[in-house]
Design an enzyme around this catalytic site. Structure first.
Site, PDB file in Angstrom:
ATOM      1  N   ASN A 147       6.985  -6.197  -0.873  1.00  0.00           N
ATOM      2  CA  ASN A 147       5.717  -5.700  -0.370  1.00  0.00           C
ATOM      3  C   ASN A 147       4.559  -6.236  -1.210  1.00  0.00           C
ATOM      4  O   ASN A 147       3.741  -7.026  -0.755  1.00  0.00           O
ATOM      5  CB  ASN A 147       5.705  -4.179  -0.337  1.00  0.00           C
ATOM      6  CG  ASN A 147       4.462  -3.580   0.309  1.00  0.00           C
ATOM      7  OD1 ASN A 147       4.300  -2.381   0.338  1.00  0.00           O
ATOM      8  ND2 ASN A 147       3.551  -4.387   0.826  1.00  0.00           N
ATOM      9  N   GLY A 202       6.686  -3.674  -8.114  1.00  0.00           N
ATOM     10  CA  GLY A 202       5.305  -4.099  -8.304  1.00  0.00           C
ATOM     11  C   GLY A 202       5.046  -4.958  -9.517  1.00  0.00           C
ATOM     12  O   GLY A 202       3.900  -5.353  -9.767  1.00  0.00           O
ATOM     13  N   GLY A 217      10.305  -6.398  -7.470  1.00  0.00           N
ATOM     14  CA  GLY A 217      10.155  -7.340  -8.569  1.00  0.00           C
ATOM     15  C   GLY A 217       9.862  -8.764  -8.166  1.00  0.00           C
ATOM     16  O   GLY A 217       9.477  -9.585  -9.004  1.00  0.00           O
ATOM     17  N   LYS A 267      15.593   3.832   4.460  1.00  0.00           N
ATOM     18  CA  LYS A 267      15.706   3.313   3.099  1.00  0.00           C
ATOM     19  C   LYS A 267      15.497   4.474   2.123  1.00  0.00           C
ATOM     20  O   LYS A 267      14.449   5.118   2.121  1.00  0.00           O
ATOM     21  CB  LYS A 267      14.678   2.230   2.832  1.00  0.00           C
ATOM     22  CG  LYS A 267      14.771   1.693   1.403  1.00  0.00           C
ATOM     23  CD  LYS A 267      13.558   0.877   1.017  1.00  0.00           C
ATOM     24  CE  LYS A 267      13.565   0.623  -0.477  1.00  0.00           C
ATOM     25  NZ  LYS A 267      12.304   0.002  -0.951  1.00  0.00           N
TER      26      LYS A 267
END
Length: 267
Positions: free
Chosen positions: A215, A167, A194, A106
């Site tokens: 995450n 975040g 997001g 990624k």
């Protein structure tokens, strides 16, 4: 996982996956919590920040691979914390060495440490280099449909537009741009960044995204393991809703949902 979800696979390059939820491995209190949350999420793909996570480069420290072995999960090394194409390429070369030639990665190149918005110029430069070197690149980007198409044409295997800033938990701020990206892409489109709660993940899937990566939404929840389970169900529900096809939106409807003949007291 239901029989429908088991049969409804999606492909990234030559790899086939059944879970459409990808999860990160940062921000948990320890590797035990990371392992428990990932298991609850049902994810098959887990991202690993090469610059921040020990996967063998520090032999005297706990190793993430003991909690999430490559034999069970597809690892997705990422370039979190990189702000130039050069740093990103160097980081993924290191990841390939640490993971014995692993080439699915990624790519994310950030513009500044405050917003973590992607630096598109550096991202495109790094993508070109990595694709030439044989990496299978999944790329974090803005929700600009033109840039998304350019990254696909470079050879990226999956386009990963943000829903909102990393975040932030703000959810999908521009569903219209995401729809344009989805309609024009010939590779998987995976919402990345997001997502704040389960409804955000469901909406992303209802828009037609192939998968969702998250995450912080799980790791920063009051109960990360329970939230991981909620996200698992939300992604499955959103996917099923997209496959089923929602009813048209109307300001009002004069058509009753129940029969109008044979009513009690009427002939």
């Amino acid at each position: 996982m239901s029989p429908l979800d088991q049969a409804d696979s999606f492909q990234i390059g030559a790899r086939v996956f059944h879970s459409r939820l990808l999860v990160g491995t940062g921000k948990y209190k320890d590797f035990d919590q990371t392992q428990a949350a990932v298991e609850a999420s049902g994810a098959q793909i887990v991202t690993v920040a090469i610059r921040r996570t020990n996967i063998g480069q520090n032999p005297n420290e706990p190793n993430l691979l003991d909690a999430l072995p490559p034999s069970k999960y597809t690892l997705l090394p990422n370039t979190a914390g990189c702000y130039t194409a050069e740093d990103a390429v160097r980081t993924l070369r290191l990841g390939r060495e640490l993971l014995d030639g692993h080439d699915l990665v990624k790519l994310e190149v950030l513009g500044d440490p405050h917003t973590l918005f992607p630096n598109i110029i550096e991202t495109i430069s790094a993508a070109k280099t990595l694709v030439k070197e044989g990496f299978k690149v999944m790329v974090y980007t803005s929700d600009d449909p033109i840039i998304a198409k350019q990254l696909e044409e470079i050879g990226c295997l999956a386009i990963m537009p943000l829903a909102s800033l990393i975040g932030s938990g703000m959810g999908i701020l521009n569903p219209w741009n995401l729809k344009i990206i989805i309609e024009n892409a010939k590779v998987p489109v995976i919402v990345d960044a997001g997502v704040g709660t389960a409804s955000d993940a469901a909406i992303a899937m209802e828009l037609g995204c192939d998968a969702v990566l998250m995450n912080t939404a799980i790791a920063a929840a009051r109960d990360p393991i329970l939230m991981a389970s909620a996200m698992n169900h939300a992604v499955q529900a959103g996917r099923q809703a997209w496959l089923a096809g929602r009813m048209p939106k109307k300001l009002y409807s004069a058509q009753p949902s129940s029969p109008t003949t044979g009513l009690i007291g009427k002939t």
